[in-house]
Design a protein around this motif. Sequence first.
Motif, PDB file in Angstrom:
ATOM      1  N   VAL A  80       0.850  -1.206   0.000  1.00 36.70           N
ATOM      2  CA  VAL A  80       0.000   0.000   0.000  1.00 36.70           C
ATOM      3  C   VAL A  80       0.882   1.251   0.000  1.00 36.70           C
ATOM      4  O   VAL A  80       0.632   2.210  -0.743  1.00 36.70           O
ATOM      5  CB  VAL A  80      -0.936   0.003   1.242  1.00 36.70           C
ATOM      6  CG1 VAL A  80      -1.596   1.358   1.430  1.00 36.70           C
ATOM      7  CG2 VAL A  80      -1.993  -1.073   1.091  1.00 36.70           C
ATOM      8  N   VAL A  81       1.938   1.237   0.812  1.00 35.92           N
ATOM      9  CA  VAL A  81       2.822   2.409   0.912  1.00 35.92           C
ATOM     10  C   VAL A  81       3.506   2.677  -0.428  1.00 35.92           C
ATOM     11  O   VAL A  81       3.549   3.816  -0.905  1.00 35.92           O
ATOM     12  CB  VAL A  81       3.877   2.196   2.032  1.00 35.92           C
ATOM     13  CG1 VAL A  81       4.967   3.253   1.958  1.00 35.92           C
ATOM     14  CG2 VAL A  81       3.200   2.240   3.392  1.00 35.92           C
ATOM     15  N   VAL A  82       4.024   1.601  -1.064  1.00 40.30           N
ATOM     16  CA  VAL A  82       4.718   1.783  -2.345  1.00 40.30           C
ATOM     17  C   VAL A  82       3.747   2.305  -3.406  1.00 40.30           C
ATOM     18  O   VAL A  82       4.052   3.238  -4.152  1.00 40.30           O
ATOM     19  CB  VAL A  82       5.385   0.461  -2.800  1.00 40.30           C
ATOM     20  CG1 VAL A  82       5.921   0.570  -4.206  1.00 40.30           C
ATOM     21  CG2 VAL A  82       6.508   0.099  -1.849  1.00 40.30           C
ATOM     22  N   ARG A  83       2.552   1.701  -3.447  1.00 42.43           N
ATOM     23  CA  ARG A  83       1.559   2.133  -4.439  1.00 42.43           C
ATOM     24  C   ARG A  83       1.116   3.566  -4.166  1.00 42.43           C
ATOM     25  O   ARG A  83       1.014   4.381  -5.084  1.00 42.43           O
ATOM     26  CB  ARG A  83       0.350   1.199  -4.415  1.00 42.43           C
ATOM     27  CG  ARG A  83       0.506  -0.008  -5.328  1.00 42.43           C
ATOM     28  CD  ARG A  83      -0.839  -0.626  -5.645  1.00 42.43           C
ATOM     29  NE  ARG A  83      -1.493  -1.100  -4.445  1.00 42.43           N
ATOM     30  CZ  ARG A  83      -1.513  -2.373  -4.057  1.00 42.43           C
ATOM     31  NH1 ARG A  83      -0.915  -3.280  -4.794  1.00 42.43           N
ATOM     32  NH2 ARG A  83      -2.123  -2.754  -2.962  1.00 42.43           N
ATOM     33  N   SER A  84       0.881   3.886  -2.883  1.00 39.25           N
ATOM     34  CA  SER A  84       0.424   5.238  -2.537  1.00 39.25           C
ATOM     35  C   SER A  84       1.492   6.265  -2.874  1.00 39.25           C
ATOM     36  O   SER A  84       1.177   7.351  -3.363  1.00 39.25           O
ATOM     37  CB  SER A  84       0.108   5.326  -1.039  1.00 39.25           C
ATOM     38  OG  SER A  84      -1.086   4.688  -0.780  1.00 39.25           O
ATOM     39  N   VAL A 127      -7.592  16.807  -7.331  1.00 42.79           N
ATOM     40  CA  VAL A 127      -6.284  16.234  -6.998  1.00 42.79           C
ATOM     41  C   VAL A 127      -5.974  16.484  -5.523  1.00 42.79           C
ATOM     42  O   VAL A 127      -5.446  15.607  -4.837  1.00 42.79           O
ATOM     43  CB  VAL A 127      -5.178  16.829  -7.904  1.00 42.79           C
ATOM     44  CG1 VAL A 127      -3.789  16.547  -7.338  1.00 42.79           C
ATOM     45  CG2 VAL A 127      -5.284  16.243  -9.306  1.00 42.79           C
ATOM     46  N   ARG A 128      -6.346  17.669  -5.043  1.00 49.33           N
ATOM     47  CA  ARG A 128      -6.106  17.976  -3.628  1.00 49.33           C
ATOM     48  C   ARG A 128      -6.812  16.936  -2.752  1.00 49.33           C
ATOM     49  O   ARG A 128      -6.239  16.421  -1.792  1.00 49.33           O
ATOM     50  CB  ARG A 128      -6.613  19.389  -3.331  1.00 49.33           C
ATOM     51  CG  ARG A 128      -5.987  19.985  -2.088  1.00 49.33           C
ATOM     52  CD  ARG A 128      -6.383  21.442  -1.921  1.00 49.33           C
ATOM     53  NE  ARG A 128      -5.758  22.310  -2.894  1.00 49.33           N
ATOM     54  CZ  ARG A 128      -6.378  23.252  -3.608  1.00 49.33           C
ATOM     55  NH1 ARG A 128      -7.671  23.448  -3.455  1.00 49.33           N
ATOM     56  NH2 ARG A 128      -5.734  24.016  -4.467  1.00 49.33           N
ATOM     57  N   GLY A 129      -8.045  16.618  -3.113  1.00 49.77           N
ATOM     58  CA  GLY A 129      -8.807  15.618  -2.359  1.00 49.77           C
ATOM     59  C   GLY A 129      -8.176  14.237  -2.471  1.00 49.77           C
ATOM     60  O   GLY A 129      -8.063  13.510  -1.479  1.00 49.77           O
ATOM     61  N   LEU A 130      -7.723  13.907  -3.702  1.00 46.33           N
ATOM     62  CA  LEU A 130      -7.101  12.587  -3.908  1.00 46.33           C
ATOM     63  C   LEU A 130      -5.794  12.474  -3.130  1.00 46.33           C
ATOM     64  O   LEU A 130      -5.482  11.421  -2.573  1.00 46.33           O
ATOM     65  CB  LEU A 130      -6.834  12.363  -5.407  1.00 46.33           C
ATOM     66  CG  LEU A 130      -8.077  12.147  -6.268  1.00 46.33           C
ATOM     67  CD1 LEU A 130      -7.707  12.142  -7.751  1.00 46.33           C
ATOM     68  CD2 LEU A 130      -8.752  10.836  -5.908  1.00 46.33           C
ATOM     69  N   VAL A 131      -5.040  13.578  -3.101  1.00 49.62           N
ATOM     70  CA  VAL A 131      -3.774  13.578  -2.353  1.00 49.62           C
ATOM     71  C   VAL A 131      -4.065  13.319  -0.876  1.00 49.62           C
ATOM     72  O   VAL A 131      -3.378  12.518  -0.229  1.00 49.62           O
ATOM     73  CB  VAL A 131      -3.028  14.919  -2.545  1.00 49.62           C
ATOM     74  CG1 VAL A 131      -1.910  15.078  -1.512  1.00 49.62           C
ATOM     75  CG2 VAL A 131      -2.448  15.009  -3.953  1.00 49.62           C
ATOM     76  N   THR A 153      -3.728   9.786   3.593  1.00 53.95           N
ATOM     77  CA  THR A 153      -4.394   9.130   4.725  1.00 53.95           C
ATOM     78  C   THR A 153      -4.178   7.616   4.657  1.00 53.95           C
ATOM     79  O   THR A 153      -3.852   6.983   5.666  1.00 53.95           O
ATOM     80  CB  THR A 153      -5.910   9.437   4.698  1.00 53.95           C
ATOM     81  OG1 THR A 153      -6.066  10.846   4.645  1.00 53.95           O
ATOM     82  CG2 THR A 153      -6.618   8.901   5.919  1.00 53.95           C
ATOM     83  N   ALA A 154      -4.329   7.074   3.435  1.00 56.32           N
ATOM     84  CA  ALA A 154      -4.149   5.620   3.262  1.00 56.32           C
ATOM     85  C   ALA A 154      -2.704   5.236   3.581  1.00 56.32           C
ATOM     86  O   ALA A 154      -2.448   4.239   4.268  1.00 56.32           O
ATOM     87  CB  ALA A 154      -4.497   5.222   1.835  1.00 56.32           C
ATOM     88  N   ALA A 191      -1.234   2.980   6.766  1.00 54.86           N
ATOM     89  CA  ALA A 191      -0.431   1.767   6.547  1.00 54.86           C
ATOM     90  C   ALA A 191       0.953   1.877   7.169  1.00 54.86           C
ATOM     91  O   ALA A 191       1.521   0.895   7.612  1.00 54.86           O
ATOM     92  CB  ALA A 191      -0.298   1.498   5.050  1.00 54.86           C
ATOM     93  N   ARG A 192       1.489   3.089   7.202  1.00 52.68           N
ATOM     94  CA  ARG A 192       2.902   3.239   7.554  1.00 52.68           C
ATOM     95  C   ARG A 192       3.144   3.841   8.934  1.00 52.68           C
ATOM     96  O   ARG A 192       4.082   3.457   9.633  1.00 52.68           O
ATOM     97  CB  ARG A 192       3.566   4.121   6.488  1.00 52.68           C
ATOM     98  CG  ARG A 192       5.052   4.283   6.643  1.00 52.68           C
ATOM     99  CD  ARG A 192       5.591   5.278   5.652  1.00 52.68           C
ATOM    100  NE  ARG A 192       5.058   6.609   5.882  1.00 52.68           N
ATOM    101  CZ  ARG A 192       5.314   7.658   5.105  1.00 52.68           C
ATOM    102  NH1 ARG A 192       6.074   7.513   4.051  1.00 52.68           N
ATOM    103  NH2 ARG A 192       4.818   8.834   5.386  1.00 52.68           N
ATOM    104  N   ASP A 193       2.307   4.787   9.315  1.00 52.48           N
ATOM    105  CA  ASP A 193       2.637   5.572  10.502  1.00 52.48           C
ATOM    106  C   ASP A 193       2.098   4.933  11.778  1.00 52.48           C
ATOM    107  O   ASP A 193       1.118   4.205  11.763  1.00 52.48           O
ATOM    108  CB  ASP A 193       2.113   7.001  10.349  1.00 52.48           C
ATOM    109  CG  ASP A 193       2.777   7.689   9.163  1.00 52.48           C
ATOM    110  OD1 ASP A 193       3.874   7.244   8.776  1.00 52.48           O
ATOM    111  OD2 ASP A 193       2.192   8.634   8.618  1.00 52.48           O
ATOM    112  N   VAL A 194       2.751   5.279  12.830  1.00 52.22           N
ATOM    113  CA  VAL A 194       2.398   4.695  14.115  1.00 52.22           C
ATOM    114  C   VAL A 194       1.212   5.446  14.726  1.00 52.22           C
ATOM    115  O   VAL A 194       1.061   6.659  14.518  1.00 52.22           O
ATOM    116  CB  VAL A 194       3.638   4.732  15.042  1.00 52.22           C
ATOM    117  CG1 VAL A 194       3.968   6.134  15.504  1.00 52.22           C
ATOM    118  CG2 VAL A 194       3.457   3.819  16.213  1.00 52.22           C
ATOM    119  N   ASP A 195       0.393   4.703  15.446  1.00 52.07           N
ATOM    120  CA  ASP A 195      -0.670   5.330  16.227  1.00 52.07           C
ATOM    121  C   ASP A 195      -0.034   5.636  17.586  1.00 52.07           C
ATOM    122  O   ASP A 195       0.228   4.735  18.384  1.00 52.07           O
ATOM    123  CB  ASP A 195      -1.846   4.356  16.362  1.00 52.07           C
ATOM    124  CG  ASP A 195      -3.000   4.961  17.138  1.00 52.07           C
ATOM    125  OD1 ASP A 195      -2.738   5.821  17.996  1.00 52.07           O
ATOM    126  OD2 ASP A 195      -4.155   4.580  16.873  1.00 52.07           O
TER     127      ASP A 195
END
Lengths: 468, 299
Positions: B49-53, B245-249, B254-255, B259-263
């Motif tokens: 997910v991170v690579v694709r995002s 694009v702003r919304g997609l970014v 967020t996605a 997937a990557r960041d810590v809670d």
Amino acid sequence: MALSPLFAIGRGALLAQEIGLTVAGNNIANANTPGYTRTRAVLSQEVPRQYAGVLMGWGVRAQRVEQVVDQLLEARLRVVTTEQGEAIARRDHLVALSAVANDLDDPSLATVLDAFFAAADGLARNPGGLAEREVLLARGEALADETNGRASRLARLQRDIDDRIAALVSEANEEIERLAALNTAITHAEVDGQIATGLRDERTLALQSLARKVGIEAIDTGQLGTRISLANGLVLVEGGRVVHRLAAEPGSTPGLDGGPLRDLGVRRSNSSYVALPSVALRGEIAGLRAVRDGELVEAATRLDLFASTLASAVNAVQQHPSARDLDGNATAGVPFFAGTTAATLQLALSDPRTIAAARSTQPGDAANALALLGVRGAAQGALNGTTLSGWLAAEQARLGQDAARAEDAATAADLRASQVRSEREAVSGVNLNEELANLLRFQHAFEASARVIAVADRVLDELVNLVR
Amino acid sequence: MLRISENQRADYVQARLMRLQVDVRVLQEQLVSGRRLVRPEDGPLDAAVVVRSSARLSALAGQRQAAALGVQVLHAQDEALGEASAVLVRAEELATQFASGLYSAAQRTAAREEAHGLLQELVAVANGSFAGRRLWSGLALDAPSPFLDPDTPGWTAASAFTGSTYEFEVQVGPHAEDRVRTSTRGDSVFGAALEALETLETALATNASVTPALDSLAAARGRLSAERASVGARQAQLQERIDRVRGLVLQEETARSAARDVDFAVAASRLAEAQTALQALLATAAQMNQSRLTNLLRL
């Protein structure tokens, strides 16, 4: 016939309790010695004798000192140690493989690929810009370098594993020699029925170490010592004799770096070499060989596929029949990338003006740059219909999953090994409280035995006084 | 009977200690770096997910830049079209003024000179550029003027355009069809206007009727208005794309973050939990060492 049986009984008891004390002390002393198997003194009654017309007990004697060991558990421990060695070797090297191909870092192949297409995007916005062309060229070179670097890191990892296999074979051979020597020493030491506890413990440890490396079967053949064989039944050690030594010889399969990879086999005592089937070896060596010949080669093949697809997709755009460079020249014979594998991929262009951004000689034409940008989102048939970055994402998932599964397997193998080790410890390990209780028991018995001798002495004194 | 050896006890404590220490170290690293996904094996699917995002975010950044460039270029074109329309309006006034045929030769000469000036002004507008790129010649960078100077000998409106016929497009989406044209070939936009002005100038110079010029000027202004409407529509399309694009970014970030960041809240509480377990284990280990027969019997 003793003057009084009491003296004999007391003396025998003193010796027996002293041996008991010594055994408990030795257990306490070795409580933390790796591989130590606790011992116990086996006491038995002396043979009853006639005294004053009565058949009576004649005290105690220390029959022998024996190890408290469960041979089935020892065998199970070797099996789980083999599994643990294989699982850990796989885990360590699959994690290393996943680190080589980690696209979560920056820079990585995925980020460099993104940067390349971002540069193509820049060129599509300004096809006549020399700066945009320079940037695209530099990013193309970085992409080729990163691909080469990843291929080279994969090759180095494979060579490291191959070298590790050779080192393991050498270590295993030393252990095979040592085990043969230990078999001989144990046979010599145990001729009179005694147990050479220290030597046996040393052999147990050596067997476990060898089991971890190559996976073995060990059968106690009694007088001849232990027979050690590989999983396919090939005997390595027969008593004190080394029958086969392991060998890692350069084979016919080339590695990712072009050099030969080592084949595994055995050398007979006459130095002839016999290749081993893959089922013969287990343990660490099997784990290493599986990664070297399996996952690593697959990762390299898939990286080559990525590199060749990238090169052909970009070159197809650069060499489009209508493509034109900045000076309006056709670029059908001017590829962007050269090379068809990850290791050989390189930039074929050196002049930024020769990048084909147009499909006509009209100034401002960016049709080819837009087509190049289109490669980013284009499904590539050679990559199972995914995009280039989608392929890298799938690779992350695949390699990550392999490493995660290997981690789980190693954790499970660790747990199984700890469980069996714990069971073995429950039988053969030293419990200090237990030994301290034994120490007190034997100490009290020793004191009481001394009292028996004192009583016997007094009885003898009375007799002597009667004679006076 | 179940026995527990010293090594079992030590092994258990050691293994548990190691595991807890690893947990504490990993959680500390996560809290410091802000990431829970460091290696692909930490979460294979999340890694994908991170690579694709990241790839999509890079593509979206390019699309946003392309759309922004398009908006700027179209804005410059809109201004140029406004100026060109003003030129034609003045030319129509001039034509209307001289349609009666009551003016003297000197007045007609002056009017012809004004018409020529308007022609020059229109050519200057049509040769306009934005950031060094010709607005009406495929947005070509540092390219020569696409329209010949009206003072060039043998100049005619029909042959004045020598620029690029390429109509520039920007890529504002992932697919080939997601392209928006940001330039129109100059002869298509200004050809009619130039011819109308040429007709007017010729009529004034030859004392002929300016009525045909009036019709041409009206038609040319209509063409400019149509182009202006098209530019406006494309500007709006690009502006809408920028907003999208702003919304997609935001969605992609967020996605990727999920997937990557810590809670932080979860990681901080898990760290506190692991540290408490570590302290409890150490205390238990110390307690276990005191429970010896030697201590009880004071040997």
